[in-house]
Design an enzyme around this catalytic site. Structure first.
Site, PDB file in Angstrom:
ATOM      1  N   CYS A   1       0.811  -1.221   0.000  1.00 54.08           N
ATOM      2  CA  CYS A   1       0.000   0.000   0.000  1.00 54.08           C
ATOM      3  C   CYS A   1       0.844   1.269   0.000  1.00 54.08           C
ATOM      4  O   CYS A   1       0.619   2.181  -0.802  1.00 54.08           O
ATOM      5  CB  CYS A   1      -0.965  -0.006   1.180  1.00 54.08           C
ATOM      6  SG  CYS A   1      -0.190   0.009   2.817  1.00 54.08           S
TER       7      CYS A   1
ATOM      8  N   HIS B   1      -2.333   0.980   6.953  1.00 54.50           N
ATOM      9  CA  HIS B   1      -2.706   0.944   5.537  1.00 54.50           C
ATOM     10  C   HIS B   1      -2.937   2.369   5.051  1.00 54.50           C
ATOM     11  O   HIS B   1      -3.332   3.243   5.825  1.00 54.50           O
ATOM     12  CB  HIS B   1      -3.977   0.107   5.359  1.00 54.50           C
ATOM     13  CG  HIS B   1      -4.307  -0.202   3.941  1.00 54.50           C
ATOM     14  ND1 HIS B   1      -3.532  -1.008   3.150  1.00 54.50           N
ATOM     15  CD2 HIS B   1      -5.339   0.203   3.155  1.00 54.50           C
ATOM     16  CE1 HIS B   1      -4.087  -1.108   1.946  1.00 54.50           C
ATOM     17  NE2 HIS B   1      -5.177  -0.373   1.922  1.00 54.50           N
TER      18      HIS B   1
ATOM     19  N   HIS C   1      -6.101   1.593  -3.733  1.00 60.80           N
ATOM     20  CA  HIS C   1      -5.070   1.138  -2.794  1.00 60.80           C
ATOM     21  C   HIS C   1      -4.565  -0.231  -3.210  1.00 60.80           C
ATOM     22  O   HIS C   1      -5.212  -0.935  -3.979  1.00 60.80           O
ATOM     23  CB  HIS C   1      -5.641   1.097  -1.367  1.00 60.80           C
ATOM     24  CG  HIS C   1      -6.850   0.209  -1.234  1.00 60.80           C
ATOM     25  ND1 HIS C   1      -6.925  -0.796  -0.318  1.00 60.80           N
ATOM     26  CD2 HIS C   1      -8.036   0.162  -1.918  1.00 60.80           C
ATOM     27  CE1 HIS C   1      -8.096  -1.407  -0.401  1.00 60.80           C
ATOM     28  NE2 HIS C   1      -8.786  -0.846  -1.371  1.00 60.80           N
TER      29      HIS C   1
END
Length: 192
Positions: free
Chosen positions: A84, A136, A148
């Site tokens: 990510c 994240h 993402h």
């Protein structure tokens, strides 16, 4: 005696290689520390920098170009694999925005925004995690959606922020780029 001095003066001076042998790579015991110092510098510069004017649509287009790329922890190779934070870093690097490597560090950058989609603009960073730890990061694309590097199963994907946040995973938003249309209203910061 005079003949010896004349012979020495007539010959060329010895080269470094003649005196010390062939050049060799010297050990660099502080390379690891040098790399850490550069990373710290880059993190500091990214934290203290004002948001950069960038067209939000351009950020979204670059991010969407990698949809379908697989996920791999620690990866940041376009067309091959991303995690990510590597994905976010790669997307924004095209606009000369330097970001640190981890989602936790990226979550400290830029201007903090309210956790409300009405305040978000394409290109804003969305951070996710538990109450105590960011784990994240993704890029907001508009209309309550974000891109993402999701998981090994899904790879780089576009998701619905509201649908995916049933567990309260969305922790916040940061603006590290200013949409180009808003840049005319930016007030320059002093000292930069």
């Amino acid at each position: 005696m005079g003949g010896v001095a004349v012979a020495l003066a007539a010959s060329a001076a010895p080269t470094h290689a003649q005196w010390f042998g062939p050049a060799r790579e010297l050990p660099r015991p502080f390379t690891r520390y040098s790399d850490a110092a550069v990373a710290m510098r880059d993190t500091f510069l990214a934290r203290t920098a004002s948001p950069v004017p960038v067209p939000g649509e351009a950020v979204v287009a670059r991010a969407r170009s990698e949809i379908g790329t697989r996920y791999r922890l620690g990866a940041a190779t376009p067309g091959k694999a991303f995690d990510c934070s590597g994905f976010v870093r790669w997307v924004l690097s095209a606009f000369e925005v330097s970001l640190p490597r981890t989602s936790r560090e990226q979550a400290r950058l830029g201007v903090e925004l309210p956790r409300d989609t009405a305040h978000l603009r394409p290109g804003d960073l969305l951070t996710f995690g538990s109450k105590t730890r960011i784990s994240h990061v993704g890029i907001y694309v508009g209309d309550g959606r974000y891109i993402h590097a999701s998981s090994a199963r899904r790879g780089v994907t576009e998701s619905s922020l509201l649908k995916d946040d049933k567990r309260g995973w969305w922790r916040g938003a940061r603006r590290v780029v200013v949409p180009a249309e808003d840049s005319a209203t930016m007030v320059p910061t002093s000292g930069r």
